[in-house]
Design an enzyme around this catalytic site. Structure first.
Site, PDB file in Angstrom:
ATOM      1  N   LYS A  13       4.383  88.346-107.042  1.00  0.00           N
ATOM      2  CA  LYS A  13       3.792  89.306-106.110  1.00  0.00           C
ATOM      3  C   LYS A  13       4.657  90.285-105.849  1.00  0.00           C
ATOM      4  CE  LYS A  13       3.435  85.609-103.040  1.00  0.00           C
ATOM      5  NZ  LYS A  13       4.015  84.647-103.869  1.00  0.00           N
ATOM      6  N   ARG A  88      -0.891  83.245 -95.163  1.00  0.00           N
ATOM      7  CA  ARG A  88      -0.845  82.092 -96.049  1.00  0.00           C
ATOM      8  C   ARG A  88      -1.331  80.887 -95.515  1.00  0.00           C
ATOM      9  NH1 ARG A  88       4.689  83.860 -98.093  1.00  0.00           N
ATOM     10  NH2 ARG A  88       5.364  82.337 -99.592  1.00  0.00           N
ATOM     11  N   ARG A 127      15.271  83.309-110.612  1.00  0.00           N
ATOM     12  CA  ARG A 127      15.086  84.498-109.965  1.00  0.00           C
ATOM     13  C   ARG A 127      16.441  84.820-109.231  1.00  0.00           C
ATOM     14  NH1 ARG A 127      10.282  85.009-105.657  1.00  0.00           N
ATOM     15  NH2 ARG A 127      10.862  83.030-105.290  1.00  0.00           N
ATOM     16  N   ARG A 160      18.295  83.071-104.077  1.00  0.00           N
ATOM     17  CA  ARG A 160      17.566  82.728-103.001  1.00  0.00           C
ATOM     18  C   ARG A 160      18.163  81.398-102.516  1.00  0.00           C
ATOM     19  NH1 ARG A 160      11.508  85.166-102.563  1.00  0.00           N
ATOM     20  NH2 ARG A 160      11.379  82.795-101.363  1.00  0.00           N
ATOM     21  N   ARG A 171       7.821  74.126-101.583  1.00  0.00           N
ATOM     22  CA  ARG A 171       6.822  75.338-101.621  1.00  0.00           C
ATOM     23  C   ARG A 171       5.663  75.214-102.226  1.00  0.00           C
ATOM     24  NH1 ARG A 171      11.363  79.089-103.135  1.00  0.00           N
ATOM     25  NH2 ARG A 171       9.875  80.717-102.995  1.00  0.00           N
TER      26      ARG A 171
HETATM   27  P1  ADP Z   1       6.973  86.170-105.835  1.00  0.00           P
HETATM   28  O1  ADP Z   1       7.072  87.623-104.869  1.00  0.00           O
HETATM   29  O2  ADP Z   1       5.417  85.834-106.082  1.00  0.00           O
HETATM   30  O3  ADP Z   1       7.647  84.977-105.138  1.00  0.00           O
HETATM   31  P2  ADP Z   1       8.511  87.552-107.894  1.00  0.00           P
HETATM   32  O4  ADP Z   1       7.748  88.642-108.093  1.00  0.00           O
HETATM   33  O5  ADP Z   1       9.835  87.464-107.136  1.00  0.00           O
HETATM   34  O6  ADP Z   1       7.386  86.341-107.262  1.00  0.00           O
HETATM   35  O7  ADP Z   1       8.680  86.922-109.271  1.00  0.00           O
HETATM   36  C1  ADP Z   1       9.364  85.425-109.443  1.00  0.00           C
HETATM   37  C2  ADP Z   1      10.459  85.576-110.661  1.00  0.00           C
HETATM   38  O8  ADP Z   1       9.663  85.922-111.833  1.00  0.00           O
HETATM   39  C3  ADP Z   1      11.340  86.830-110.532  1.00  0.00           C
HETATM   40  O9  ADP Z   1      12.531  86.692-111.172  1.00  0.00           O
HETATM   41  C4  ADP Z   1      10.556  87.925-111.659  1.00  0.00           C
HETATM   42  O10 ADP Z   1      11.531  88.626-112.164  1.00  0.00           O
HETATM   43  C5  ADP Z   1      10.056  87.004-112.441  1.00  0.00           C
HETATM   44  N1  ADP Z   1       8.529  87.481-113.066  1.00  0.00           N
HETATM   45  C6  ADP Z   1       7.861  88.090-112.292  1.00  0.00           C
HETATM   46  N2  ADP Z   1       6.619  88.430-112.921  1.00  0.00           N
HETATM   47  C7  ADP Z   1       6.849  87.891-114.155  1.00  0.00           C
HETATM   48  C8  ADP Z   1       6.313  88.030-115.518  1.00  0.00           C
HETATM   49  N3  ADP Z   1       4.761  88.451-115.511  1.00  0.00           N
HETATM   50  N4  ADP Z   1       6.658  87.129-116.403  1.00  0.00           N
HETATM   51  C9  ADP Z   1       7.928  86.866-116.435  1.00  0.00           C
HETATM   52  N5  ADP Z   1       8.713  86.776-115.226  1.00  0.00           N
HETATM   53  C10 ADP Z   1       8.141  87.170-113.941  1.00  0.00           C
HETATM   54  P1  AMP Z   2       8.327  84.378 -99.752  1.00  0.00           P
HETATM   55  O1  AMP Z   2       9.310  85.346 -99.985  1.00  0.00           O
HETATM   56  O2  AMP Z   2       6.821  85.001 -99.602  1.00  0.00           O
HETATM   57  O3  AMP Z   2       8.370  83.324-101.105  1.00  0.00           O
HETATM   58  O4  AMP Z   2       8.515  83.551 -98.313  1.00  0.00           O
HETATM   59  C1  AMP Z   2       9.592  82.931 -97.943  1.00  0.00           C
HETATM   60  C2  AMP Z   2       9.495  81.820 -97.111  1.00  0.00           C
HETATM   61  O5  AMP Z   2       9.362  82.415 -95.831  1.00  0.00           O
HETATM   62  C3  AMP Z   2       8.246  80.728 -97.107  1.00  0.00           C
HETATM   63  O6  AMP Z   2       8.766  79.730 -97.691  1.00  0.00           O
HETATM   64  C4  AMP Z   2       8.009  80.668 -95.680  1.00  0.00           C
HETATM   65  O7  AMP Z   2       9.137  79.713 -95.091  1.00  0.00           O
HETATM   66  C5  AMP Z   2       8.477  81.850 -95.077  1.00  0.00           C
HETATM   67  N1  AMP Z   2       7.315  82.808 -94.715  1.00  0.00           N
HETATM   68  C6  AMP Z   2       6.797  83.863 -95.703  1.00  0.00           C
HETATM   69  N2  AMP Z   2       5.403  84.376 -95.275  1.00  0.00           N
HETATM   70  C7  AMP Z   2       5.123  83.598 -94.372  1.00  0.00           C
HETATM   71  C8  AMP Z   2       3.855  83.403 -93.746  1.00  0.00           C
HETATM   72  N3  AMP Z   2       2.860  84.114 -94.115  1.00  0.00           N
HETATM   73  N4  AMP Z   2       3.633  82.257 -93.036  1.00  0.00           N
HETATM   74  C9  AMP Z   2       4.548  81.501 -92.847  1.00  0.00           C
HETATM   75  N5  AMP Z   2       5.601  81.170 -93.211  1.00  0.00           N
HETATM   76  C10 AMP Z   2       6.076  82.634 -94.210  1.00  0.00           C
END
Ligand code: ADP
Ligand code: AMP
Length: 215
Positions: A13, A88, A127, A160, A171
């Site tokens: 995302k 969410r 990541r 992270r 999660r």
């Molecule tokens: P989210 O915001 O949904 O938690 P991220 O955008 O942070 O996910 O992506 C999670 C990890 O996967 C990051 O390390 C990113 O670089 C990698 N990633 C994202 N999209 C792809 C893809 N299409 N193919 C391979 N790796 C990806």
């Molecule tokens: P994310 O960066 O989206 O993976 O979110 C990291 C963490 O933040 C999640 O595991 C939750 O603990 C908290 N969080 C983010 N967005 C929300 C939401 N919309 N509602 C509740 N908790 C959230």
């Protein structure tokens, strides 16, 4: 354009949001980033949120809805926004509908990036992001040019704390139980747009571009 980008943790995302915000010139509002910023600053809200984040649980709805409501009232969100990681829960989705209705706005699309669980675990475990500018990398799929250093600003790359195996699994479970029902919620409103996220970054991005150009 008012957009929600959805999908399980690690689906991509935030990665896709970077390109969407630049192309459509709309602010990227990530509740996860907002909470991480509050944790970093040590605010009372950050201290409260951290307990839930460390356990892989959701921060309570009232807190989360409050910060999004305030953010959507800001001037830069009036011509469009991209919400990432919110809503969410069904309670959050209904609250968002109410906030938008009160200000004569509506969502144009809810993009769902679908990725199988085993791939999500690989994505979260590899990541890393820049401590200074927040740019996200993957140690295998999109590594930085120099190990441990951001390509953009040379900042230190860090993992992270909630991307460890145990919290990542929690999660995913929370997503399946509390967030996946939102897919039906947006399907019923005719807003859901599914994208196969188990492909390279560019292929996922071009599908999203087609969807948004038609929205
Ligand atoms: P989210 O915001 O949904 O938690 P991220 O955008 O942070 O996910 O992506 C999670 C990890 O996967 C990051 O390390 C990113 O670089 C990698 N990633 C994202 N999209 C792809 C893809 N299409 N193919 C391979 N790796 C990806
Ligand atoms: P994310 O960066 O989206 O993976 O979110 C990291 C963490 O933040 C999640 O595991 C939750 O603990 C908290 N969080 C983010 N967005 C929300 C939401 N919309 N509602 C509740 N908790 C959230």
């Amino acid at each position: 354009m008012n957009i929600v980008i959805m999908g399980p943790p690690g689906a991509g995302k935030g990665t896709q949001a970077e390109f969407i915000k630049n192309k459509y010139k709309i602010p990227h509002i990530s509740t996860g980033d907002m909470f991480r910023e509050a944790v970093k600053k040590g605010t009372p809200m950050g201290k409260e949120a951290q307990k839930y984040m460390n356990a892989g649980k959701l921060v309570p709805d009232q807190v989360t809805i409050g910060i999004v409501q305030d953010r959507l009232a800001e001037a830069d969100c009036q011509a469009g926004f991209l919400l990432d990681g919110f809503p969410r829960t069904i309670v959050q989705a209904k609250a968002l509908d109410e906030v938008l209705e009160k200000t004569d706005r509506k969502l144009d699309a809810a993009i769902n990036i679908a990725v199988p669980d085993n791939i999500l675990i690989q994505r979260m475990s590899g990541r890393v992001s820049c401590k200074e500018c927040g740019k996200v990398y993957h140690l295998v799929f999109s590594p930085p040019a120099a190990q441990g250093k951001c390509d953009e600003c040379s900042g230190e790359l860090i993992q992270r704390s909630d991307d460890n195996a145990e919290t990542a699994a929690n999660r995913l479970q929370v997503y399946n139980e509390q967030t996946s029902p939102l897919l039906d919620y947006y399907q019923d409103q005719g807003l859901l747009k599914n994208v196969d996220g188990n492909r390279d970054l560019k292929a996922v991005g071009s599908d999203i571009e087609v969807i948004l150009d038609e929205a």
